[in-house]
Every structure is written in C-alpha cells, then in structure tokens.
Design an enzyme around this catalytic site. Structure first.
Site, PDB file in Angstrom:
ATOM      1  N   GLY A 163       0.796  -1.338  -0.061  1.00 52.82           N
ATOM      2  CA  GLY A 163      -0.090  -0.064  -0.024  1.00 52.82           C
ATOM      3  C   GLY A 163       0.700   1.212  -0.100  1.00 52.82           C
ATOM      4  N   GLU A 199      15.001  -1.712  -5.528  1.00 53.37           N
ATOM      5  CA  GLU A 199      14.765  -1.912  -6.904  1.00 53.37           C
ATOM      6  C   GLU A 199      14.907  -0.690  -7.737  1.00 53.37           C
ATOM      7  OE1 GLU A 199      11.085  -5.203  -6.762  1.00 53.37           O
ATOM      8  OE2 GLU A 199      10.563  -3.148  -7.238  1.00 53.37           O
ATOM      9  N   GLU A 274       1.007  -9.072 -10.031  1.00 53.09           N
ATOM     10  CA  GLU A 274       0.991  -7.470 -10.294  1.00 53.09           C
ATOM     11  C   GLU A 274       2.402  -7.343 -11.092  1.00 53.09           C
ATOM     12  OE1 GLU A 274      -0.368  -4.857  -7.151  1.00 53.09           O
ATOM     13  OE2 GLU A 274      -2.106  -6.036  -7.037  1.00 53.09           O
ATOM     14  N   ARG A 292      -5.091 -12.693  -2.015  1.00 46.75           N
ATOM     15  CA  ARG A 292      -6.352 -12.524  -1.733  1.00 46.75           C
ATOM     16  C   ARG A 292      -7.205 -12.093  -2.706  1.00 46.75           C
ATOM     17  NH1 ARG A 292      -6.312  -7.341  -2.074  1.00 46.75           N
ATOM     18  NH2 ARG A 292      -4.264  -6.185  -1.271  1.00 46.75           N
TER      19      ARG A 292
END
Length: 446
Positions: A163, A199, A274, A292
């Site tokens: 998030g 990253e 994703e 989920r």
C-alpha cells in the site's frame, strides 16, 4: 463446509454473504461496536460483536475471531481483503483449529508476503523481475553498495510492506541514507519489520495485474489483465480491463508469466500477480503477488460474467475449478472507487453522515456498497463507500456510460471522490492511454 465466519466488514462482507446465499452456505458475521448498524451485521444468519471500534480491538483480533468461529459452529473463515487476509499466522491458526481458511495456504502467504522472497520465487519461475536486490537488510551502509550497483533513481521498499507504506523514491546517492532510514522506520511501525530491499525505479510505468485462480487438483487459469495505473501515493483509484496500452502479444506474455508463478508456488484459490509495464521499453516486470481477492475483482466479473467470491468458496471446500480459461475479453469494464475523501484537499478523509445517497443504475452499470442514506462514515476504517463498475462493448461505449453514471450519482453530506472520477474521464491523457502511476502526483506538482 456448511457455515462460514465472515471475518471482515462493509462492502466485502456483504459480497461474501451474497456468495454464501448463492451456494446454500450459512454465514456468521462479526462486527465492531461502531458497526452494529452496518448492513453486513444483519444480512448474515447470525452476527457477533467482536470488540470496540478500533480495528486492533476488533477485526484484527485473530484469537477472538477463531473463538467466535468455533463457538458458532463454523467450518471455515473468509477473510476478504485487508485486515487479516494476508497474515500467514492467521491462516496457520485456522488450520491448527481445523477451520478452513478460504484462501491460499499459510506457507504460500508467507512466501508472497515477503517481497524479497517473492522476487526470488519469480526469478526461479522464469518471470522477469525489476533489477534490484534479492536480499533484505535494515543496514543503510550495507544497502549503499547495492544502490550504487543498481543505479539511481531507485525504490527503497519494505520487504513486509504494501500500500505504499515503507517505500521511498531515491534520486541520488547523497539522499540515500536519509530516505532509506525513513522508509525502514515507517515499515517497522506499520508492519513490525524494518527489513528493506531495493529496486530500480522507472518513472513512467503502467500498473498491470493478472487475475489468477487455481484449485487443489493442479488446475490453474488466468482471467487476463486489469490496468490500475490511476493511483494516488500507490493507492488505486480507477481500474479497467483490458489495459488500453497492451498489445496482444504483450498481454499474452504477461498472463503466461503470472500462471508460471502460480504453478511454481503451488498456489490455490484467488490471487493477483502484479507487474509494472515500462512505457518506454515496452518491457514488463513482476513486483508482487496479492494472496487474496482484490477490491477491484468486480471489473473481471463484469467482463467475463463470473462470480469470483463464490469460486473462492468452491475451491476452499475442495471442488475443482468451475471456471474455464477464457479467451481474450470481447468488451471493456472499469471500476471507480467512491471514497469518503476530498480530492481538492489532497484526498483528505471525510468522516461524517451521508444525507443523500442515490447511486446510478442502468445497462452496463453495477454498484457494490454497504452504504445507505443516513449512514455514518466512521473515522476508524477505510474510506471506501462503494465501487461503481461500468461495462461496454468497447472502451468508447464504456466511457460514455461511465460519464452518464457519474453525472447521475448523488451523494450529500460529505465530500467524495466523485468529482475526481468525472474529471478523469475528460483528461486527454487518460483517454489516449498516456497516463502512468505517478501521473496524479506529477500533475499536482505542475
């Protein structure tokens, strides 16, 4: 499996209750003291107060949820999204108490919940990953060496995070230690771990996710892609399918990569893999897997005419997948998250009482919500009021219907994201597919 404890609240709890009714399953709802009047509390066969308003005293109390499930004779627990849905400890606790956890195994949740471990799994499955570190650390000095090897700009990301919390964009070596320390401290406070990994950062990317589903019999499918690039501080606001920027070969390659990770990890139940898609190089990279159901799952349901939540229950009780691998989607669908936030005040939360509530309806329009006129929006929980899903045979038809639906929507008493969504549908870059995940922040800066 005959009786389910719905370990959540609001819209997703109602969504799960409807799926239980469809399958002939009994359901027990839990609610906090603040949610005693919420529709999910009276829509279930039985409802039990789980504690005070604060999530830490109610919906996040794993032991209390288990106790309620056992006391009410439940066979399974449905976590929905948020709260305990991606806590491997909760899934393991369910298993120890002989309760079916409607989701993947605790081991898979742990693997994918550790972002560095998930990255290594993706590499082993042959899935492209963003250039970065394969290990985690809390030591900024150790990370400096890795940062220099990766190159700037880069992302410092919490290994246990999500998030957008515990994440910082670092543009130069001079600011690295400060930004790394801030992100690690934020991750420690939010997730109990300050472990970080690095990253490479791409400035103009689309956020592409693949809806996957697998059973315990070795069957796995994908339901193609959703584009979630309209974001604010890594929080999704609009999702659509299929992505308007992917070509056929690119779409197929991303979907195949997602299935490769599902099979490698022996995943079962609903999940989302994703990726980021770099608009300059046309390359895609794995970023994480959500173990989920997603908030935006109705986009896929509208596109293919399926019930993903009901399928979660079927797979959890041991059935084979009833869904078949679909062909490329023939139409388009989009979801607008209607939040109790003021977009003209940096999306600040807007708790309060709703005086007027008139959602739109009509051909190609679906609205999922737990809200009603007079509903009191609590400051304790997520600001999501509902999800407006609009579909059409083409993107042009979908957008035309969405404009009309947003124009017809009436909400009084509090500010919401309705005006933001309506403005987005007139933005040339949104219409042409030229936006990216940082577009909102860039526009605000300009």
């Amino acid at each position: 499996m005959r009786r389910i404890l719905i370990a959540n609240r609001g819209e997703i709890a109602l969504r799960a209750i409807r799926a239980c009714r469809k399958l002939g399953l009994e359901c027990v709802a839990v609610h906090s003291a603040a949610d005693k009047g919420s529709p999910h509390a009276w829509a279930a066969d039985r409802s039990v107060c789980i504690g005070p308003a604060a999530p830490s005293d109610s919906y996040l109390r794993a032991e209390a949820l288990i106790e309620v499930a056992l006391r009410t004779g439940c066979d399974a627990i449905y976590p929905g999204y948020g709260f305990l849905s991606e806590k491997e400890s909760f899934a393991a606790l369910c298993k120890r108490e002989d309760l079916i956890f409607v989701g993947p195994s605790a081991e898979v949740i742990a693997l994918m919940g550790d972002k560095a471990a998930a990255r290594r799994a993706a590499e082993s499955a042959g899935v492209p990953v963003v250039p970065g570190t394969g290990t985690t650390t809390v030591d900024p000095d150790e990370s400096v060496r890795h940062a220099e090897a990766i190159g700037f700009p880069l992302l410092a990301k919490a290994a246990a995070g999500g998030g957008g919390r515990g994440m910082r964009i670092v543009d130069t070596a001079e600011e690295f230690r400060h930004q790394f320390g801030q992100a690690s401290a934020e991750a420690k406070a939010a997730f109990g771990s300050g472990e970080m990994y690095l990253e490479r950062f791409f400035r103009r990317v689309r956020h592409i996710e693949i809806q996957v589903f697998a059973d315990h019999h070795g069957n796995a499918i994908h339901l193609w892609d959703r584009d979630c690039s309209v974001q604010r501080r890594h929080q999704k606001l609009i999702e659509e399918a299929p992505s308007p920027v992917l070509g056929t070969d690119e779409r197929e390659a991303i979907a195949e990569a997602a299935i490769a990770l599902v099979r490698f990890s022996k995943y079962a139940n609903a999940g989302t893999v994703e990726f980021i898609f770099d608009l300059e190089t046309r390359r895609f990279f794995f970023i994480e897997m959500n173990t989920r159901i997603q908030v935006e799952h109705p986009v896929t349901e509208a596109l293919f005419g399926v019930d993903l939540v009901a399928e979660q229950f079927r797979v959890a009780r041991g059935d084979r997948l009833s869904l078949k691998q679909p062909q490329h989607p023939a139409g388009c669908a989009i979801e607008f998250r209607i939040n109790a936030e003021d977009p003209d005040k940096r999306f600040s939360p807007q708790p309060g009482q709703i005086s007027d509530w008139r959602p739109p309806s009509g051909c190609g329009i679906r609205f999922d919500s737990h809200v009603y006129p007079g509903f009191a929006v609590s400051p304790f929980y997520d600001s999501l009021l509902g999800k407006l899903i609009v579909s059409g045979t083409s993107r042009e038809e979908m957008i035309a219907r969405a404009r009309a639906a947003l124009d017809a929507f009436r909400i009084g008493g509090i500010a919401t994201t309705l005006p933001f969504h309506r403005r987005m549908l007139d933005e040339p870059e949104f219409l042409s597919g030229g936006i990216h995940t940082r577009w909102i922040e860039d526009r605000r800066a300009d």
